[in-house]
Structure formats: C-alpha cells, structure tokens
Design a protein around this motif. Sequence first.
Motif, short mmCIF file in Angstrom:
data_model
loop_
_atom_site.label_atom_id
_atom_site.label_comp_id
_atom_site.label_asym_id
_atom_site.label_seq_id
_atom_site.Cartn_x
_atom_site.Cartn_y
_atom_site.Cartn_z
N LEU A 1 0.70 -1.04 -0.04
CA LEU A 1 -0.01 0.01 0.05
C LEU A 1 0.99 1.43 0.01
N LEU A 2 2.02 0.93 0.32
CA LEU A 2 3.04 2.27 0.60
C LEU A 2 3.53 2.59 -0.79
N LEU A 3 3.37 1.48 -1.89
CA LEU A 3 3.89 1.80 -3.21
C LEU A 3 2.69 2.64 -3.87
N ALA A 4 1.50 2.65 -3.30
CA ALA A 4 0.47 3.38 -4.29
C ALA A 4 0.69 4.44 -4.84
N PRO A 5 1.52 5.61 -4.26
CA PRO A 5 1.81 6.72 -5.00
C PRO A 5 2.76 6.64 -6.19
N ILE A 6 3.37 5.79 -6.21
CA ILE A 6 4.32 5.49 -7.20
C ILE A 6 3.48 5.11 -8.65
N GLY A 7 2.32 4.41 -8.40
CA GLY A 7 1.33 4.14 -9.46
C GLY A 7 0.36 4.95 -9.83
N HIS A 8 0.24 6.21 -9.10
CA HIS A 8 -0.53 7.01 -8.95
C HIS A 8 -2.17 6.67 -8.67
N VAL A 9 -2.00 5.63 -7.47
CA VAL A 9 -3.37 5.04 -7.12
C VAL A 9 -3.66 6.02 -5.94
N PRO A 10 -4.83 6.42 -6.21
CA PRO A 10 -5.40 7.54 -5.33
C PRO A 10 -6.02 6.37 -4.14
N LEU A 11 -5.60 6.90 -2.61
CA LEU A 11 -5.97 6.09 -1.69
C LEU A 11 -6.58 7.17 -0.59
N SER A 12 -7.86 6.35 -0.03
CA SER A 12 -8.57 7.23 1.12
C SER A 12 -8.42 6.05 2.05
N LEU A 13 -8.60 6.64 3.42
CA LEU A 13 -8.56 5.75 4.53
C LEU A 13 -9.75 4.75 4.30
N THR A 14 -10.90 4.96 3.92
CA THR A 14 -12.02 4.14 3.75
C THR A 14 -11.50 2.91 2.69
N GLY A 15 -10.89 3.45 1.45
CA GLY A 15 -10.55 2.75 0.42
C GLY A 15 -9.62 1.87 0.68
N SER A 16 -8.38 2.22 1.68
CA SER A 16 -7.31 1.33 1.98
C SER A 16 -8.00 0.25 2.83
N LEU A 17 -8.89 0.38 3.69
CA LEU A 17 -9.23 -0.38 4.67
C LEU A 17 -10.08 -1.49 3.73
#
Length: 140
Positions: free
Chosen positions: A124-140
């Motif tokens: 999940l920490l690599l999400a910014p590399i792939g330009h994947v938008p993450l929210s707290l609810t989306g991550s859970l």
Amino acid sequence: MSAFLTLTEREIVRFYRQRSRVIGAFLTPLLFWFVIGAGIGSSFDGGVTTDPAIHIDYLRWFYPGVLVMIVLFTAIFSTISVIDDRREGFLQSVLAAPISRLTVAGGKLAGGSILALAQAALFLLLAPIGHVPLSLTGSL
C-alpha cells in the motif's frame, strides 16, 4: 495464550529466516504489478471511452488485484508451512503437547494473517508510485 503467541511468533520468525521466501514475497507482487501490468496495460485502451477524465490507467486498475494476490499467496505459503511442520515432526510434537488443537490452528492462522497484512501494508505504501489514489476507507 502463551502457546498461541509462541506459535504465532514462530510463524513470523520462520518467514524472516527464509531469505528466498522474503524476497519472493516482496518481489513477486512488484513483478506482477510493474512488468506484467505495464506490458499488458499497453494493449488495453482503458475502457470503452476515450475521454481522458474517465480513462483509467491499467496499473491503477490492476493494483487492487495485486493486493488480493499478496494475501492469497501468503495464505498458500502458510498452508505449505503446515506441511513442512508435519514433515519435520514439529506438528506431531505440538499436537502431543497439553494445548488444544484450536490453539495450534489459531497460532498458525494468526501468524499467516499478520504476515499477509504486513506485506499488503508495505505494498500500500507503493500506491503513490502508481498514481493510485488512496483514502482511509478505500485502504481498509
């Protein structure tokens, strides 16, 4: 509770002591995501629309699938560790110990679950590399 925690800790320690398993656990998802995702992604147009506001990059679309594969592969390798424990005789000695079988199964399950969650959290920490938008609810 002590036996449960000991079996959980043993599962985690066994994972980190097997260098090839650690490398495979972290390198395989990266290979799937970057190499296969980038290679296959170039053959997809990202959907039926050509509107750039709606267009979804294949790596962003493939990201949740790789997260699921991480958890799935960890579950498979945890099951294989039960077979290794049986082959080495450890499982027989634990089953002969004065603890319940539920404790043995729970300790193995907790160890595998912790490993799966740790690997997924690192990915999940690599999400910014792939330009994947993450929210707290989306991550859970």
